[in-house]
Design a protein around this motif. Structure first.
Motif, PDB file in Angstrom:
ATOM      1  N   GLY A  71     -59.165   8.342 -34.382  1.00 55.50           N
ATOM      2  CA  GLY A  71     -58.772   9.630 -34.961  1.00 55.50           C
ATOM      3  C   GLY A  71     -57.327   9.638 -35.413  1.00 55.50           C
ATOM      4  O   GLY A  71     -56.908  10.522 -36.163  1.00 55.50           O
ATOM      5  N   GLY A  72     -56.554   8.629 -34.982  1.00 56.13           N
ATOM      6  CA  GLY A  72     -55.169   8.509 -35.424  1.00 56.13           C
ATOM      7  C   GLY A  72     -54.266   9.613 -34.908  1.00 56.13           C
ATOM      8  O   GLY A  72     -54.664  10.464 -34.105  1.00 56.13           O
ATOM      9  N   PRO A  73     -53.026   9.623 -35.377  1.00 51.04           N
ATOM     10  CA  PRO A  73     -52.039  10.588 -34.875  1.00 51.04           C
ATOM     11  C   PRO A  73     -52.292  12.024 -35.317  1.00 51.04           C
ATOM     12  O   PRO A  73     -51.703  12.949 -34.752  1.00 51.04           O
ATOM     13  CB  PRO A  73     -50.717  10.068 -35.453  1.00 51.04           C
ATOM     14  CG  PRO A  73     -51.121   9.318 -36.685  1.00 51.04           C
ATOM     15  CD  PRO A  73     -52.445   8.696 -36.356  1.00 51.04           C
ATOM     16  N   PRO A  94     -51.666   6.840 -31.440  1.00 53.06           N
ATOM     17  CA  PRO A  94     -51.797   7.179 -30.018  1.00 53.06           C
ATOM     18  C   PRO A  94     -52.298   6.052 -29.122  1.00 53.06           C
ATOM     19  O   PRO A  94     -52.020   6.053 -27.918  1.00 53.06           O
ATOM     20  CB  PRO A  94     -52.801   8.345 -30.027  1.00 53.06           C
ATOM     21  CG  PRO A  94     -53.593   8.151 -31.286  1.00 53.06           C
ATOM     22  CD  PRO A  94     -52.631   7.575 -32.280  1.00 53.06           C
ATOM     23  N   THR A  95     -53.038   5.075 -29.657  1.00 56.49           N
ATOM     24  CA  THR A  95     -53.616   4.053 -28.773  1.00 56.49           C
ATOM     25  C   THR A  95     -53.356   2.613 -29.200  1.00 56.49           C
ATOM     26  O   THR A  95     -53.407   1.709 -28.367  1.00 56.49           O
ATOM     27  CB  THR A  95     -55.147   4.236 -28.642  1.00 56.49           C
ATOM     28  OG1 THR A  95     -55.728   4.295 -29.955  1.00 56.49           O
ATOM     29  CG2 THR A  95     -55.481   5.511 -27.887  1.00 56.49           C
ATOM     30  N   TRP A  96     -53.097   2.351 -30.465  1.00 58.36           N
ATOM     31  CA  TRP A  96     -52.909   0.980 -30.940  1.00 58.36           C
ATOM     32  C   TRP A  96     -51.482   0.790 -31.449  1.00 58.36           C
ATOM     33  O   TRP A  96     -50.889   1.697 -32.028  1.00 58.36           O
ATOM     34  CB  TRP A  96     -53.880   0.653 -32.081  1.00 58.36           C
ATOM     35  CG  TRP A  96     -55.330   0.605 -31.674  1.00 58.36           C
ATOM     36  CD1 TRP A  96     -56.236   1.628 -31.737  1.00 58.36           C
ATOM     37  CD2 TRP A  96     -56.037  -0.515 -31.149  1.00 58.36           C
ATOM     38  NE1 TRP A  96     -57.459   1.201 -31.293  1.00 58.36           N
ATOM     39  CE2 TRP A  96     -57.376  -0.106 -30.925  1.00 58.36           C
ATOM     40  CE3 TRP A  96     -55.678  -1.842 -30.845  1.00 58.36           C
ATOM     41  CZ2 TRP A  96     -58.349  -0.958 -30.413  1.00 58.36           C
ATOM     42  CZ3 TRP A  96     -56.655  -2.688 -30.347  1.00 58.36           C
ATOM     43  CH2 TRP A  96     -57.968  -2.253 -30.123  1.00 58.36           C
ATOM     44  N   ASP A  97     -50.950  -0.407 -31.259  1.00 56.99           N
ATOM     45  CA  ASP A  97     -49.635  -0.773 -31.781  1.00 56.99           C
ATOM     46  C   ASP A  97     -49.861  -1.724 -32.948  1.00 56.99           C
ATOM     47  O   ASP A  97     -50.167  -2.902 -32.745  1.00 56.99           O
ATOM     48  CB  ASP A  97     -48.801  -1.444 -30.681  1.00 56.99           C
ATOM     49  CG  ASP A  97     -47.401  -1.802 -31.160  1.00 56.99           C
ATOM     50  OD1 ASP A  97     -47.005  -1.325 -32.241  1.00 56.99           O
ATOM     51  OD2 ASP A  97     -46.718  -2.567 -30.449  1.00 56.99           O
ATOM     52  N   ALA A 107     -54.461   6.744 -39.765  1.00 53.76           N
ATOM     53  CA  ALA A 107     -54.160   8.177 -39.833  1.00 53.76           C
ATOM     54  C   ALA A 107     -55.017   8.881 -40.877  1.00 53.76           C
ATOM     55  O   ALA A 107     -55.424  10.035 -40.690  1.00 53.76           O
ATOM     56  CB  ALA A 107     -52.675   8.380 -40.141  1.00 53.76           C
ATOM     57  N   SER A 108     -55.308   8.212 -41.989  1.00 54.88           N
ATOM     58  CA  SER A 108     -56.099   8.822 -43.069  1.00 54.88           C
ATOM     59  C   SER A 108     -57.600   8.573 -42.913  1.00 54.88           C
ATOM     60  O   SER A 108     -58.404   9.155 -43.641  1.00 54.88           O
ATOM     61  CB  SER A 108     -55.649   8.268 -44.423  1.00 54.88           C
ATOM     62  OG  SER A 108     -56.044   6.912 -44.568  1.00 54.88           O
ATOM     63  N   VAL A 133     -67.787   7.615 -35.672  1.00 54.93           N
ATOM     64  CA  VAL A 133     -67.506   8.762 -34.821  1.00 54.93           C
ATOM     65  C   VAL A 133     -66.092   8.606 -34.261  1.00 54.93           C
ATOM     66  O   VAL A 133     -65.606   7.485 -34.069  1.00 54.93           O
ATOM     67  CB  VAL A 133     -68.547   8.852 -33.679  1.00 54.93           C
ATOM     68  CG1 VAL A 133     -68.444   7.665 -32.739  1.00 54.93           C
ATOM     69  CG2 VAL A 133     -68.417  10.147 -32.906  1.00 54.93           C
ATOM     70  N   VAL A 134     -65.414   9.719 -34.044  1.00 52.63           N
ATOM     71  CA  VAL A 134     -64.069   9.685 -33.466  1.00 52.63           C
ATOM     72  C   VAL A 134     -64.185   9.549 -31.949  1.00 52.63           C
ATOM     73  O   VAL A 134     -64.908  10.306 -31.293  1.00 52.63           O
ATOM     74  CB  VAL A 134     -63.281  10.965 -33.829  1.00 52.63           C
ATOM     75  CG1 VAL A 134     -61.937  10.994 -33.089  1.00 52.63           C
ATOM     76  CG2 VAL A 134     -63.067  11.039 -35.336  1.00 52.63           C
ATOM     77  N   HIS A 135     -63.459   8.583 -31.412  1.00 58.16           N
ATOM     78  CA  HIS A 135     -63.451   8.304 -29.972  1.00 58.16           C
ATOM     79  C   HIS A 135     -61.984   8.089 -29.565  1.00 58.16           C
ATOM     80  O   HIS A 135     -61.465   6.985 -29.675  1.00 58.16           O
ATOM     81  CB  HIS A 135     -64.296   7.063 -29.688  1.00 58.16           C
ATOM     82  CG  HIS A 135     -64.195   6.529 -28.301  1.00 58.16           C
ATOM     83  ND1 HIS A 135     -64.291   7.322 -27.176  1.00 58.16           N
ATOM     84  CD2 HIS A 135     -63.994   5.256 -27.841  1.00 58.16           C
ATOM     85  CE1 HIS A 135     -64.167   6.576 -26.101  1.00 58.16           C
ATOM     86  NE2 HIS A 135     -63.977   5.317 -26.482  1.00 58.16           N
TER      87      HIS A 135
END
Length: 290
Positions: A71-73, A94-97, A107-108, A133-135
């Motif tokens: 879902g990104g930032p 939020p979860t990946w670097d 993000a998009s 799906v967003v997880h």
């Protein structure tokens, strides 16, 4: 794309760590693998998960695959809010670097659209059999649903070490004491949400490009690269990324892909058109600001 085609045509195994070559030239890549006897092992965490779930199963037993997206930032933001976001916010995943380009794609949700196109080519699936799906926790990396209703998934904490290790040792598994041991309590709860297509139209546009086939995915990919750069440089606003890409898709021919020269030519044209659109949007924005 060119070294990928050469390696596959020569019968080598390719641990594919980028999305763009398969998106832009998917039919060429798969034909090179068939012709030369090469093999593609995806490194992307979502496609690594699907590959692991499919071990021992033929493609005819698959009902559909479901890709997961963090879902990104900007998860939870509405379409109006996204006109106000800055590049610095989009880069805080939020979860990946990850690097700047793929972080903006996350993000998009363009990143997820590219993965849908990849899944179509890698696993020979119809677009109707590929969902997303967003997880937000990024623990489950993909689902595979079989024709009998059984669902398999591959889980793990969000690190690229595991899919890289799996790809480089495929089909064997080797021990790695540095990887985190999975803790279901610490990972809980696991939640899922539908994609907000109004706020994140790049996902739907990318899937549309895949359905159009031909050179449309290459145009989408090239236009997106230009749009992301323009956003990072402050030339356009976040919601205008999709405007740049859509206009590139509307103005560049998407006939079938015969060879790599077709992809290269379409890519160059799409970048030129996208650059012109981004420049026009940027000039209009500066005029409004003044």
């Amino acid at each position: 794309l060119e070294p990928t085609l050469s390696a596959l045509a020569a019968g080598h195994r390719v641990a594919l760590a980028n999305k763009e070559s398969l998106v832009a030239g998917g039919s060429l890549v798969m034909e090179a693998a068939r012709r030369g006897g090469g093999e593609i092992i995806p490194v992307d965490s979502e496609h690594s998960a699907i590959l692991q779930c499919l071990r021992g199963h033929d493609s005819g037993s698959v009902q559909r695959v479901i890709l997961t997206a963090s879902g990104g930032p900007f998860r939870g933001r509405n379409a109006a809010d996204l006109w106000l976001v800055e590049a610095s916010e989009a880069l805080r995943h939020p979860t990946w670097d990850m690097g700047a380009k793929i972080t903006i794609d996350s993000a998009s949700l363009a990143n997820k659209a590219l993965e849908v196109i990849e899944a179509h080519f890698l696993y020979g699936l119809d677009y109707d059999a590929i969902d997303a799906v967003v997880h937000p926790q990024s623990i489950i990396h993909s689902f595979v649903e079989f024709v009998d209703g059984s669902v398999m998934t591959q889980m793990g904490f969000p690190t690229m070490e595991l899919p890289i290790l799996y790809a480089l040792n495929y089909p064997d598994r080797v021990g790695d004491a540095t990887l985190q041991s999975y803790d279901p309590v610490r990972a809980s709860p696991l939640t899922f949400e539908e994609i907000d297509h109004e706020a994140f139209p790049m996902f739907g546009l990318g899937v549309e490009a895949g359905r159009r086939s031909g050179c449309a995915p290459a145009v989408y990919n090239a236009g997106n690269e230009i749009a992301v750069r323009a956003f990072l440089e402050g030339q356009i606003r976040f919601p205008e990324i999709v405007d740049v890409v859509r206009q590139a898709m509307d103005h560049v021919g998407i006939d079938g892909v015969r060879d790599i020269q077709d992809v290269v030519a379409v890519d160059a044209t799409a970048r030129r058109v996208a650059t012109e659109v981004a420049t026009r949007l940027g000039n209009a924005r500066m005029g409004t600001t003044r």
